[in-house]
Design a protein around this motif. Sequence first.
Motif, PDB file in Angstrom:
ATOM      1  N   THR A   1      11.496 -10.170  13.222  1.00  0.00           N
ATOM      2  CA  THR A   1      11.774  -9.020  14.067  1.00  0.00           C
ATOM      3  C   THR A   1      10.493  -8.204  14.283  1.00  0.00           C
ATOM      4  OG1 THR A   1      12.239  -7.513  12.242  1.00  0.00           O
ATOM      5  CG2 THR A   1      14.074  -8.887  13.028  1.00  0.00           C
ATOM      6  N   PRO A   2      10.479  -7.319  15.260  1.00  0.00           N
ATOM      7  CA  PRO A   2       9.304  -6.451  15.442  1.00  0.00           C
ATOM      8  C   PRO A   2       8.966  -5.636  14.191  1.00  0.00           C
ATOM      9  CG  PRO A   2      10.671  -6.392  17.387  1.00  0.00           C
ATOM     10  CD  PRO A   2      11.443  -7.168  16.364  1.00  0.00           C
ATOM     11  N   TRP A   3       9.990  -5.157  13.504  1.00  0.00           N
ATOM     12  CA  TRP A   3       9.774  -4.385  12.271  1.00  0.00           C
ATOM     13  C   TRP A   3       9.129  -5.278  11.214  1.00  0.00           C
ATOM     14  CZ3 TRP A   3      14.337  -1.070   9.891  1.00  0.00           C
ATOM     15  CH2 TRP A   3      13.800   0.001   9.147  1.00  0.00           C
ATOM     16  N   SER A   4       9.620  -6.512  11.092  1.00  0.00           N
ATOM     17  CA  SER A   4       9.025  -7.465  10.142  1.00  0.00           C
ATOM     18  C   SER A   4       7.571  -7.752  10.497  1.00  0.00           C
ATOM     19  CB  SER A   4       9.823  -8.766  10.135  1.00  0.00           C
ATOM     20  OG  SER A   4      11.142  -8.572   9.686  1.00  0.00           O
ATOM     21  N   GLN A   5       7.302  -7.953  11.767  1.00  0.00           N
ATOM     22  CA  GLN A   5       5.938  -8.257  12.189  1.00  0.00           C
ATOM     23  C   GLN A   5       4.989  -7.109  11.875  1.00  0.00           C
ATOM     24  OE1 GLN A   5       5.573 -10.050  16.175  1.00  0.00           O
ATOM     25  NE2 GLN A   5       7.795 -10.323  16.138  1.00  0.00           N
ATOM     26  N   ARG A   6       5.490  -5.884  11.928  1.00  0.00           N
ATOM     27  CA  ARG A   6       4.644  -4.734  11.634  1.00  0.00           C
ATOM     28  C   ARG A   6       4.329  -4.625  10.148  1.00  0.00           C
ATOM     29  NH1 ARG A   6       7.786  -0.736  13.233  1.00  0.00           N
ATOM     30  NH2 ARG A   6       8.151   0.375  11.288  1.00  0.00           N
ATOM     31  N   LEU A   7       5.288  -4.991   9.293  1.00  0.00           N
ATOM     32  CA  LEU A   7       5.114  -4.762   7.856  1.00  0.00           C
ATOM     33  C   LEU A   7       4.574  -5.968   7.089  1.00  0.00           C
ATOM     34  CD1 LEU A   7       8.209  -2.541   7.079  1.00  0.00           C
ATOM     35  CD2 LEU A   7       5.813  -1.900   6.902  1.00  0.00           C
ATOM     36  N   MET A   8       4.825  -7.159   7.555  1.00  0.00           N
ATOM     37  CA  MET A   8       4.404  -8.327   6.770  1.00  0.00           C
ATOM     38  C   MET A   8       2.896  -8.430   6.560  1.00  0.00           C
ATOM     39  SD  MET A   8       7.110 -11.367   7.535  1.00  0.00           S
ATOM     40  CE  MET A   8       8.773 -11.209   6.838  1.00  0.00           C
TER      41      MET A   8
ATOM     42  N   ALA B   1       0.838  -1.204   0.000  1.00  0.00           N
ATOM     43  CA  ALA B   1       0.000   0.000   0.000  1.00  0.00           C
ATOM     44  C   ALA B   1       0.869   1.249   0.000  1.00  0.00           C
ATOM     45  CB  ALA B   1      -0.915   0.002   1.217  1.00  0.00           C
ATOM     46  N   PRO B   2       0.435   2.322  -0.686  1.00  0.00           N
ATOM     47  CA  PRO B   2       1.239   3.544  -0.767  1.00  0.00           C
ATOM     48  C   PRO B   2       1.597   4.135   0.585  1.00  0.00           C
ATOM     49  CG  PRO B   2      -0.570   3.622  -2.351  1.00  0.00           C
ATOM     50  CD  PRO B   2      -0.801   2.423  -1.490  1.00  0.00           C
ATOM     51  N   GLU B   3       0.710   4.030   1.558  1.00  0.00           N
ATOM     52  CA  GLU B   3       0.958   4.673   2.842  1.00  0.00           C
ATOM     53  C   GLU B   3       2.065   4.003   3.652  1.00  0.00           C
ATOM     54  OE1 GLU B   3      -2.786   2.072   3.336  1.00  0.00           O
ATOM     55  OE2 GLU B   3      -1.924   3.433   1.841  1.00  0.00           O
ATOM     56  N   VAL B   4       2.445   2.766   3.307  1.00  0.00           N
ATOM     57  CA  VAL B   4       3.536   2.112   4.038  1.00  0.00           C
ATOM     58  C   VAL B   4       4.752   1.848   3.149  1.00  0.00           C
ATOM     59  CG1 VAL B   4       1.962   1.023   5.686  1.00  0.00           C
ATOM     60  CG2 VAL B   4       2.612  -0.214   3.597  1.00  0.00           C
ATOM     61  N   LYS B   5       4.718   2.328   1.909  1.00  0.00           N
ATOM     62  CA  LYS B   5       5.794   2.000   0.968  1.00  0.00           C
ATOM     63  C   LYS B   5       7.151   2.511   1.443  1.00  0.00           C
ATOM     64  CE  LYS B   5       7.245   2.307  -3.853  1.00  0.00           C
ATOM     65  NZ  LYS B   5       6.951   2.826  -5.207  1.00  0.00           N
ATOM     66  N   ALA B   6       7.233   3.752   1.934  1.00  0.00           N
ATOM     67  CA  ALA B   6       8.518   4.303   2.357  1.00  0.00           C
ATOM     68  C   ALA B   6       9.101   3.501   3.521  1.00  0.00           C
ATOM     69  CB  ALA B   6       8.360   5.766   2.743  1.00  0.00           C
ATOM     70  N   ASP B   7       8.262   3.164   4.504  1.00  0.00           N
ATOM     71  CA  ASP B   7       8.720   2.365   5.634  1.00  0.00           C
ATOM     72  C   ASP B   7       9.130   0.973   5.165  1.00  0.00           C
ATOM     73  OD1 ASP B   7       9.276   1.815   8.328  1.00  0.00           O
ATOM     74  OD2 ASP B   7       7.229   1.145   8.734  1.00  0.00           O
ATOM     75  N   PHE B   8       8.351   0.404   4.249  1.00  0.00           N
ATOM     76  CA  PHE B   8       8.675  -0.915   3.709  1.00  0.00           C
ATOM     77  C   PHE B   8      10.042  -0.907   3.024  1.00  0.00           C
ATOM     78  CE2 PHE B   8       9.015  -3.204  -0.272  1.00  0.00           C
ATOM     79  CZ  PHE B   8       8.996  -4.514   0.178  1.00  0.00           C
TER      80      PHE B   8
ATOM     81  N   HIS C   1      12.576   1.090   3.409  1.00  0.00           N
ATOM     82  CA  HIS C   1      13.620   1.266   4.412  1.00  0.00           C
ATOM     83  C   HIS C   1      13.900  -0.059   5.119  1.00  0.00           C
ATOM     84  CE1 HIS C   1      16.062   2.719   7.571  1.00  0.00           C
ATOM     85  NE2 HIS C   1      15.130   3.206   8.378  1.00  0.00           N
ATOM     86  N   TRP C   2      12.850  -0.727   5.591  1.00  0.00           N
ATOM     87  CA  TRP C   2      12.995  -2.020   6.266  1.00  0.00           C
ATOM     88  C   TRP C   2      13.606  -3.069   5.353  1.00  0.00           C
ATOM     89  CZ3 TRP C   2       9.678  -6.112   4.527  1.00  0.00           C
ATOM     90  CH2 TRP C   2       9.844  -7.320   5.207  1.00  0.00           C
TER      91      TRP C   2
ATOM     92  N   ALA D   1      15.435  -2.898   2.618  1.00  0.00           N
ATOM     93  CA  ALA D   1      16.822  -2.690   2.203  1.00  0.00           C
ATOM     94  C   ALA D   1      17.805  -2.756   3.368  1.00  0.00           C
ATOM     95  CB  ALA D   1      16.958  -1.349   1.487  1.00  0.00           C
ATOM     96  N   HIS D   2      17.398  -2.248   4.534  1.00  0.00           N
ATOM     97  CA  HIS D   2      18.368  -2.037   5.616  1.00  0.00           C
ATOM     98  C   HIS D   2      18.258  -3.018   6.776  1.00  0.00           C
ATOM     99  CE1 HIS D   2      18.182   2.104   3.718  1.00  0.00           C
ATOM    100  NE2 HIS D   2      19.385   1.633   3.457  1.00  0.00           N
ATOM    101  N   GLU D   3      17.151  -3.759   6.871  1.00  0.00           N
ATOM    102  CA  GLU D   3      17.082  -4.826   7.862  1.00  0.00           C
ATOM    103  C   GLU D   3      16.876  -6.185   7.209  1.00  0.00           C
ATOM    104  OE1 GLU D   3      14.935  -5.018  11.993  1.00  0.00           O
ATOM    105  OE2 GLU D   3      13.631  -6.092  10.540  1.00  0.00           O
ATOM    106  N   HIS D   4      15.888  -6.274   6.326  1.00  0.00           N
ATOM    107  CA  HIS D   4      15.494  -7.596   5.828  1.00  0.00           C
ATOM    108  C   HIS D   4      16.550  -8.202   4.904  1.00  0.00           C
ATOM    109  CE1 HIS D   4      12.438 -10.657   5.692  1.00  0.00           C
ATOM    110  NE2 HIS D   4      12.473 -10.689   4.363  1.00  0.00           N
ATOM    111  N   PHE D   5      17.062  -7.443   3.941  1.00  0.00           N
ATOM    112  CA  PHE D   5      18.102  -7.975   3.068  1.00  0.00           C
ATOM    113  C   PHE D   5      19.326  -8.425   3.868  1.00  0.00           C
ATOM    114  CE2 PHE D   5      17.400  -6.407  -1.587  1.00  0.00           C
ATOM    115  CZ  PHE D   5      16.301  -7.229  -1.690  1.00  0.00           C
TER     116      PHE D   5
END
Length: 227
Positions: free
Chosen positions: A81-88, A16-23, A25-26, A28-32
Amino acid sequence: MSLLGKAALAMWWDIAPEVKADFEHWHAHEHFPERLGIPGFRRATRWSSASDDGGMFVMYELDAFEVLSSPPYVARLNAPTPWSQRLMPHHRNMVRSQCHVLESHGGGVARHALTMRFSPAAGREAELRAFFAAFSGSMANQPGFTGGHLLKHQAPDIAATTEQKIRNNADQAADWVFVACGYELSALERLTRTDLSEERLHSRGATPGGANGLYTVSCSATATDCT
């Protein structure tokens, strides 16, 4: 040159567009870095829809198919991770294919990618593979293109993971996948109307009703980039 390894994890989803920037960032910098820290993960690449409609295509290149059921990888899938749980939960219309690399010619990363998802007709697998082996070998050196890669899905023998449950166990899978890479988007798009049209693929042994997508590279890294 070809894909790095004998297996690949290919995935498509919408964000979704509203979470694209956070996605981004996550991702590229955590998940990869997290994924590329797992033994056997060689390279990770994310492409965004060329039409900017929120679609994503991600491919991980792996040493071997067994990496997809290895204890280190399964442990990560069960400990997001908590960040993954928020975005998945925002990964919509997920298609996730764990694949053997059947054919690979030319480079695995370029500015643009055409992905094609399809299935072979019963009894015509060898014919279809032979077509793609010859086609990808010839197109890799043609103007506008850099490589072509044929993948075949096989579900690894592992239980449903925590990450899948976060996505409501709704993942779909593509049977066979062809990834064409190139530096000219128009050349890749033209393939869907000429050499790789549905009619041409059907005549070579594919069933009707495949799915195509055009993408532009957003981020790519190898395991050594993240050490």
